[in-house]
Enzyme design. Structure first.
Site, PDB file in Angstrom:
ATOM      1  N   ARG A 148     -15.508  -3.045   1.440  1.00 49.56           N
ATOM      2  CA  ARG A 148     -15.507  -1.657   1.011  1.00 49.56           C
ATOM      3  C   ARG A 148     -16.585  -1.379  -0.030  1.00 49.56           C
ATOM      4  O   ARG A 148     -17.030  -2.263  -0.749  1.00 49.56           O
ATOM      5  CB  ARG A 148     -14.137  -1.287   0.413  1.00 49.56           C
ATOM      6  CG  ARG A 148     -13.007  -1.281   1.403  1.00 49.56           C
ATOM      7  CD  ARG A 148     -11.679  -1.078   0.703  1.00 49.56           C
ATOM      8  NE  ARG A 148     -11.349  -2.189  -0.186  1.00 49.56           N
ATOM      9  CZ  ARG A 148     -10.259  -2.235  -0.945  1.00 49.56           C
ATOM     10  NH1 ARG A 148      -9.409  -1.225  -0.928  1.00 49.56           N
ATOM     11  NH2 ARG A 148     -10.023  -3.295  -1.706  1.00 49.56           N
ATOM     12  N   ASP A 185     -14.196  -8.480   0.804  1.00 57.13           N
ATOM     13  CA  ASP A 185     -13.958  -7.040   0.709  1.00 57.13           C
ATOM     14  C   ASP A 185     -15.215  -6.312   1.138  1.00 57.13           C
ATOM     15  O   ASP A 185     -16.254  -6.421   0.488  1.00 57.13           O
ATOM     16  CB  ASP A 185     -13.580  -6.650  -0.721  1.00 57.13           C
ATOM     17  CG  ASP A 185     -12.894  -5.299  -0.805  1.00 57.13           C
ATOM     18  OD1 ASP A 185     -13.210  -4.423   0.021  1.00 57.13           O
ATOM     19  OD2 ASP A 185     -12.046  -5.108  -1.699  1.00 57.13           O
ATOM     20  N   CYS A 219       0.805  -1.220   0.000  1.00 58.99           N
ATOM     21  CA  CYS A 219       0.000   0.000   0.000  1.00 58.99           C
ATOM     22  C   CYS A 219       0.842   1.276   0.000  1.00 58.99           C
ATOM     23  O   CYS A 219       0.571   2.221  -0.748  1.00 58.99           O
ATOM     24  CB  CYS A 219      -0.945   0.013   1.202  1.00 58.99           C
ATOM     25  SG  CYS A 219      -2.074  -1.391   1.260  1.00 58.99           S
ATOM     26  N   GLY A 256      -8.310  -1.673   6.415  1.00 60.32           N
ATOM     27  CA  GLY A 256      -8.527  -3.112   6.506  1.00 60.32           C
ATOM     28  C   GLY A 256      -9.623  -3.634   5.607  1.00 60.32           C
ATOM     29  O   GLY A 256     -10.422  -4.469   6.012  1.00 60.32           O
ATOM     30  N   ARG A 257      -9.655  -3.160   4.351  1.00 63.05           N
ATOM     31  CA  ARG A 257     -10.702  -3.506   3.384  1.00 63.05           C
ATOM     32  C   ARG A 257     -12.093  -3.247   3.951  1.00 63.05           C
ATOM     33  O   ARG A 257     -13.040  -3.996   3.719  1.00 63.05           O
ATOM     34  CB  ARG A 257     -10.555  -4.962   2.909  1.00 63.05           C
ATOM     35  CG  ARG A 257      -9.407  -5.175   1.943  1.00 63.05           C
ATOM     36  CD  ARG A 257      -9.547  -6.467   1.156  1.00 63.05           C
ATOM     37  NE  ARG A 257      -9.399  -7.636   1.981  1.00 63.05           N
ATOM     38  CZ  ARG A 257      -8.241  -8.260   2.203  1.00 63.05           C
ATOM     39  NH1 ARG A 257      -7.135  -7.823   1.637  1.00 63.05           N
ATOM     40  NH2 ARG A 257      -8.188  -9.322   2.967  1.00 63.05           N
TER      41      ARG A 257
END
Length: 273
Positions: A192, A190, A131, A157-158
Site C-alpha cells: 500500500r 505491504d 478490520c 489485501g494490503r
C-alpha cells in the site's frame, strides 16, 4: 528468461523492477516473463511499449489527478451526522471515500483513520482479522468525541487485491503466516501507499491530525506528506483463535503497536458497539 518477483531485490535489474511494479499496479500475480528485445524488433509487431521511467513515476503522477466528484450526507448507525465525500483518481481511477463524522474542528488536530478496504472483515465479519471491529469502533469513537475523518481506501489485501488476498488466505490455511504467504506470491510485506490519502486530507482542508492506528507506516506516511501528526491512538479489535497469529505477526514482523495482553480486555467494549 523467466523472471520471478520473489527473487532477491538486489539481484533484479532496472527493467525487472519496472515489470514487477507494472504487475503490482495492475493487481496481477507477479510472476513475469521478461524477454530482452531491441527497439527494432518491437516495431511493427503490435506490442505496447512503455518506458521503465514512466512505470516508476506512475504512482506519484496519479496524485495530481485526485479530485472530489461527489458528496452527500449518509447517516450511520452510531454516527448519524456523517457525510461521504467521494474522490476519484489515483491508481486505476478508483473511487476513494472520506467519511466525515460529525463536525470536526479543522483549526485543531483532526482525528483521522486510514482504513484499507477489507471485504471479508468489514462486510462479512471475518474472524481472520480485526478490520471490521476497527472500522466500526472508529466511527463510533469519532461520533462521540468531536468528530473526525475516516478514509476508506480501495487497497484490499494490503494493496494486493482481493484475488491475491484469497490466494494468500489459502496459503495461510496451509500453515504460512500472513507475511510469508504474501512473500510466496511475490509481494512485499505491504504494497500500500498512503500519499494519496494525505492528499485527500489536504483537499478537505486538514493540516494537523491525530491518527487512530496501530501501524507506524501510516503515521510516517502522513508526516512525510507534510501533515502535522500531533498524536496517535491505538485501536484494537476482538482477539480470537482465528486472528491471534495474524495480530502477533503484525506486531512482531511489521512493528504494529499491538498489546496482545490488552486485547481480551477490549472484547466487552467492542461487543457493545
Amino acid at each position: 528468461m523467466l523472471f520471478r518477483s520473489d527473487a532477491p531485490v538486489a539481484a533484479l535489474g532496472k527493467l525487472d523492477l519496472a515489470a514487477l511494479e507494472l504487475a503490482r499496479v495492475a493487481l496481477i500475480l507477479p510472476s513475469i516473463v521478461v524477454i530482452p528485445v531491441s527497439a527494432r524488433s518491437i516495431d511493427g509487431e503490435g506490442l505496447v511499449r512503455v518506458e521503465a521511467k514512466a512505470v516508476e513515476s506512475y504512482r506519484a503522477g496519479t496524485l495530481r489527478e485526485l479530485n472530489i466528484v461527489g458528496r452527500a450526507p449518509v447517516p450511520l448507525e452510531g454516527a448519524p451526522e456523517t457525510e461521504f465525500v467521494i474522490f476519484r483518481g489515483g491508481e486505476g481511477l478508483r473511487d476513494q471515500v472520506a467519511v466525515v463524522v460529525g463536525k470536526p474542528d479543522f483549526s485543531q488536530p483532526v482525528t483521522v483513520r486510514l482504513h484499507s478496504a477489507c471485504l471479508t472483515g468489514d462486510l462479512f465479519g471475518s474472524l481472520k482479522c480485526d478490520c471490521g471491529d476497527q472500522l466500526r469502533h472508529t466511527a463510533r469513537h469519532m461520533a462521540e468525541n468531536g468528530g473526525g475523518i475516516l478514509l476508506y481506501l480501495d487497497q484490499e489485501g494490503r494493496g494486493n487485491g482481493l484475488s491475491n488476498k484469497m490466494r494468500a488466505y489459502k496459503l495461510q490455511a496451509g500453515g504460512f503466516d500472513t507475511y510469508d504467504a504474501d512473500e510466496v506470491l511475490g509481494f512485499d510485506h505491504d504494497q500500500r501507499g498512503f500519499d494519496f490519502a494525505a492528499m485527500m486530507l489536504k483537499q478537505l482542508g486538514v493540516t494537523r491530525v491525530q491518527v487512530m492506528t496501530n501501524n507506524p507506516i501510516k503515521i510516517a506516511a502522513l508526516e512525510t506528506a507534510g501533515l502535522e501528526v500531533g498524536a496517535d491512538k491505538r485501536i484494537l479489535g476482538r482477539l480470537n483463535d482465528h486472528n491471534v497469529r495474524y495480530l502477533a505477526s503484525k506486531r512482531d514482523r511489521a512493528g504494529h503497536f499491538i498489546e496482545m495482553d490488552a486485547a481480551p480486555a477490549l472484547v466487552a467494549a467492542v461487543k457493545e458497539m
